[in-house]
Write an enzyme that holds these catalytic residues in place. Structure first.
Site, PDB file in Angstrom:
ATOM      1  N   SER A 115      -3.892 -12.139   2.483  1.00 14.11           N
ATOM      2  CA  SER A 115      -3.305 -12.134   3.825  1.00 14.11           C
ATOM      3  C   SER A 115      -3.239 -10.728   4.413  1.00 14.11           C
ATOM      4  O   SER A 115      -3.105 -10.563   5.629  1.00 14.11           O
ATOM      5  CB  SER A 115      -1.899 -12.740   3.790  1.00 14.11           C
ATOM      6  OG  SER A 115      -1.941 -14.105   3.429  1.00 14.11           O
ATOM      7  N   GLY A 141      -3.559 -16.840   4.497  1.00 15.35           N
ATOM      8  CA  GLY A 141      -4.772 -16.087   4.779  1.00 15.35           C
ATOM      9  C   GLY A 141      -4.529 -15.065   5.880  1.00 15.35           C
ATOM     10  O   GLY A 141      -3.456 -15.024   6.478  1.00 15.35           O
ATOM     11  N   GLY A 193      -5.559 -12.691   9.530  1.00 19.32           N
ATOM     12  CA  GLY A 193      -6.151 -12.829  10.857  1.00 19.32           C
ATOM     13  C   GLY A 193      -5.363 -13.699  11.819  1.00 19.32           C
ATOM     14  O   GLY A 193      -4.248 -14.149  11.542  1.00 19.32           O
ATOM     15  N   CYS A 246       2.059 -20.209   5.446  1.00 18.74           N
ATOM     16  CA  CYS A 246       1.690 -19.027   6.227  1.00 18.74           C
ATOM     17  C   CYS A 246       0.586 -19.344   7.246  1.00 18.74           C
ATOM     18  O   CYS A 246       0.849 -20.034   8.217  1.00 18.74           O
ATOM     19  CB  CYS A 246       1.312 -17.883   5.287  1.00 18.74           C
ATOM     20  SG  CYS A 246       1.526 -16.256   6.051  1.00 18.74           S
ATOM     21  N   LEU A 247      -0.642 -18.876   7.051  1.00 20.40           N
ATOM     22  CA  LEU A 247      -1.710 -19.198   7.999  1.00 20.40           C
ATOM     23  C   LEU A 247      -1.917 -20.712   8.055  1.00 20.40           C
ATOM     24  O   LEU A 247      -2.176 -21.273   9.129  1.00 20.40           O
ATOM     25  CB  LEU A 247      -3.011 -18.490   7.602  1.00 20.40           C
ATOM     26  CG  LEU A 247      -4.216 -18.738   8.508  1.00 20.40           C
ATOM     27  CD1 LEU A 247      -3.961 -18.221   9.924  1.00 20.40           C
ATOM     28  CD2 LEU A 247      -5.475 -18.075   7.936  1.00 20.40           C
ATOM     29  N   GLN A 269       0.555 -22.067  10.411  1.00 16.58           N
ATOM     30  CA  GLN A 269       0.203 -21.794  11.811  1.00 16.58           C
ATOM     31  C   GLN A 269      -0.919 -22.727  12.282  1.00 16.58           C
ATOM     32  O   GLN A 269      -0.871 -23.255  13.404  1.00 16.58           O
ATOM     33  CB  GLN A 269      -0.222 -20.333  11.958  1.00 16.58           C
ATOM     34  CG  GLN A 269       0.906 -19.355  11.669  1.00 16.58           C
ATOM     35  CD  GLN A 269       0.401 -17.950  11.376  1.00 16.58           C
ATOM     36  OE1 GLN A 269      -0.802 -17.662  11.427  1.00 16.58           O
ATOM     37  NE2 GLN A 269       1.322 -17.049  11.046  1.00 16.58           N
ATOM     38  N   ASN A 291       4.734 -12.346   4.850  1.00 13.05           N
ATOM     39  CA  ASN A 291       3.641 -11.472   5.263  1.00 13.05           C
ATOM     40  C   ASN A 291       2.888 -12.130   6.398  1.00 13.05           C
ATOM     41  O   ASN A 291       1.960 -12.899   6.184  1.00 13.05           O
ATOM     42  CB  ASN A 291       2.680 -11.203   4.089  1.00 13.05           C
ATOM     43  CG  ASN A 291       1.412 -10.516   4.555  1.00 13.05           C
ATOM     44  OD1 ASN A 291       1.405  -9.879   5.606  1.00 13.05           O
ATOM     45  ND2 ASN A 291       0.345 -10.665   3.808  1.00 13.05           N
ATOM     46  N   GLY A 317       1.793 -11.591  10.873  1.00 13.20           N
ATOM     47  CA  GLY A 317       1.877 -10.896  12.153  1.00 13.20           C
ATOM     48  C   GLY A 317       1.827 -11.849  13.331  1.00 13.20           C
ATOM     49  O   GLY A 317       1.926 -11.427  14.481  1.00 13.20           O
ATOM     50  N   PHE A 318       1.636 -13.155  13.040  1.00 16.37           N
ATOM     51  CA  PHE A 318       1.644 -14.201  14.064  1.00 16.37           C
ATOM     52  C   PHE A 318       2.722 -15.214  13.703  1.00 16.37           C
ATOM     53  O   PHE A 318       3.132 -15.311  12.555  1.00 16.37           O
ATOM     54  CB  PHE A 318       0.276 -14.895  14.141  1.00 16.37           C
ATOM     55  CG  PHE A 318      -0.826 -14.000  14.631  1.00 16.37           C
ATOM     56  CD1 PHE A 318      -1.208 -14.003  15.967  1.00 16.37           C
ATOM     57  CD2 PHE A 318      -1.485 -13.148  13.751  1.00 16.37           C
ATOM     58  CE1 PHE A 318      -2.219 -13.175  16.417  1.00 16.37           C
ATOM     59  CE2 PHE A 318      -2.498 -12.306  14.196  1.00 16.37           C
ATOM     60  CZ  PHE A 318      -2.867 -12.323  15.537  1.00 16.37           C
ATOM     61  N   HIS A 321       6.292 -17.314   1.888  1.00 13.35           N
ATOM     62  CA  HIS A 321       5.549 -17.518   0.647  1.00 13.35           C
ATOM     63  C   HIS A 321       6.452 -18.012  -0.484  1.00 13.35           C
ATOM     64  O   HIS A 321       7.017 -17.207  -1.226  1.00 13.35           O
ATOM     65  CB  HIS A 321       4.861 -16.217   0.230  1.00 13.35           C
ATOM     66  CG  HIS A 321       3.655 -15.895   1.052  1.00 13.35           C
ATOM     67  ND1 HIS A 321       2.393 -16.343   0.738  1.00 13.35           N
ATOM     68  CD2 HIS A 321       3.522 -15.176   2.191  1.00 13.35           C
ATOM     69  CE1 HIS A 321       1.532 -15.921   1.641  1.00 13.35           C
ATOM     70  NE2 HIS A 321       2.194 -15.218   2.539  1.00 13.35           N
ATOM     71  N   GLU A 330       5.597 -19.244  -3.225  1.00 14.67           N
ATOM     72  CA  GLU A 330       4.988 -18.987  -4.538  1.00 14.67           C
ATOM     73  C   GLU A 330       5.181 -17.550  -5.011  1.00 14.67           C
ATOM     74  O   GLU A 330       4.858 -17.229  -6.162  1.00 14.67           O
ATOM     75  CB  GLU A 330       3.487 -19.296  -4.482  1.00 14.67           C
ATOM     76  CG  GLU A 330       2.612 -18.194  -3.913  1.00 14.67           C
ATOM     77  CD  GLU A 330       2.803 -17.948  -2.421  1.00 14.67           C
ATOM     78  OE1 GLU A 330       2.455 -16.852  -1.941  1.00 14.67           O
ATOM     79  OE2 GLU A 330       3.304 -18.851  -1.705  1.00 14.67           O
TER      80      GLU A 330
END
Length: 367
Positions: free
Chosen positions: A49, A227, A229, A255-256, A259, A297, A299-300, A341, A343
């Site tokens: 990530s 992940g 981006g 996380c990603l 989203q 972790n 940023g979006f 996260h 995990e």
């Protein structure tokens, strides 16, 4: 041995810091971000990530316990560069396999130490996320500014394809109780471990796998991994997640993956002024009323406004520092996700119950 080679860090707004080189002698660029974790730097540095990011560690001493071959979340060092206050060339942990400095050289990562990281973080907190450049082989600030001007913004950048697996692979326990198809957008190894520990036979697929390929494993549920981006730059993945949700089986996103789940259901994501990165972030589970200290972790984030306007999706977890969306669940399907996260091994294990919840959903659905 301590390295006295000079290095320079230049931010997108022209702010400049001079320090000492760590790791490989060279130049690196990326979005600069900071992590507030006091321990677990190797897990952080190998987390996919963080791909494409120059990372500031806010704790004062980095490198003092070396690196360990088993404390990795991927097969490489994922950060683009490292910024620290004090960097230790020596390490004192008897189980360590080597020094962090040698580890950085091995994976060709450039860094800078001996700068005022408190001043740097305060600056970023005030100004917001931005790109940066570190160099120890070119100290000419004007030429570094020119090079930095060509670096793309993280906003609109698709990075998962650079870190996800290219071939599907399987991991299974001795006596599996269920099967899970995992879509790899930049997965951490510990997500797979947490599923396998709970009896899941896991098959990890590349991010461009089709629903037919995922279903060829005959899974009882689906996992959407973390992940790097911008999730908004991944239309094919959003469509895949939509198909997965419509399949009707249990789904768990992290996380990603969280989203992308939101985007697949008509929600919106936004880039944060400053992301959440650390192992001490407070979350409230709105269903139980309990608090969790979590590893984060990102940023979006999913837009709270778009969630409030969607009657089919429930807000399950909230970040207590800024009230951002930290977890969602579909009201009519066994589908849920979290922004953090569960995990993570650096830090508390307050959120591991989410894996149990996923396995429980699978058992209920199979029954």
């Amino acid at each position: 041995m301590e390295n006295n080679t000079p290095a320079v860090l230049v931010l997108e707004d022209g702010t400049t810091f001079h320090g000492k080189a760590i790791g490989k002698i060279g130049t690196t660029t990326g979005e600069i971000a900071f992590n507030t974790g006091m321990t677990g730097y190797q897990e952080v540095f190998t987390d996919p990530s963080y791909f494409g990011q120059i990372l500031i560690m806010t704790t004062a001493h980095i490198g003092n316990y070396g690196v360990h071959a088993e404390e990795v979340e991927s097969d490489s060092m994922m950060i683009a560069g490292l910024v620290t206050k004090k960097f230790s060339p020596n390490f004192s942990r008897t189980s360590a396999n080597g020094s962090l400095g040698d580890y950085m050289v091995q994976y060709e990562r450039v860094g800078i130490s001996d700068i005022d990281t408190r001043a740097l973080v305060r600056h970023i907190r005030h100004k917001g996320a931005m790109n940066a450049i570190i160099s120890s082989d070119n100290l000419d600030v004007d030429s570094l500014k020119a090079e930095l001007a060509t670096v793309p913004s993280m906003d609109g950048l698709e990075l998962s394809s650079k870190v996800c697996t290219k071939e599907a692979y399987e991991v299974q326990p001795e006596n599996p109780i269920c099967k899970v198809s995992v879509v790899d957008f930049g997965i951490k190894k510990n997500i797979v471990r947490c599923l396998v520990e709970r009896g899941a036979h896991v098959k990890v697929f590349p991010m461009d796998a089709t629903l037919e390929e995922l279903n060829s494993f005959n899974p009882d549920g689906y996992m959407l991994s973390n992940g790097p981006g911008d999730p908004g730059a991944m239309p094919a993945s959003i469509e895949l997640v939509k198909q997965i949700v419509n399949a009707g089986k249990p789904v768990f996103g992290i996380c990603l993956g969280h989203q992308l789940l939101g985007l697949s259901q008509g929600l919106k994501t936004v880039k944060m002024f400053n992301g959440h990165r650390g192992i001490n972030h407070p979350i409230k589970n709105l269903k139980t009323g309990k608090g969790e200290i979590t590893s984060q972790n990102h940023g979006f984030v999913i837009s709270k406004e778009s969630l409030d306007a969607n009657a089919a999706i429930e807000l399950t977890h909230i970040h207590l520092n800024d009230n951002t969306v930290a977890g969602i669940a579909l009201k009519d399907k066994p589908v849920f996700s979290v922004q953090y996260h569960p995990e993570a091994s650096a830090g508390p294990h307050d959120s591991r119950y989410l894996f149990d919840q996923f396995i429980t959903n699978i058992k209920s659905h199979k029954a």
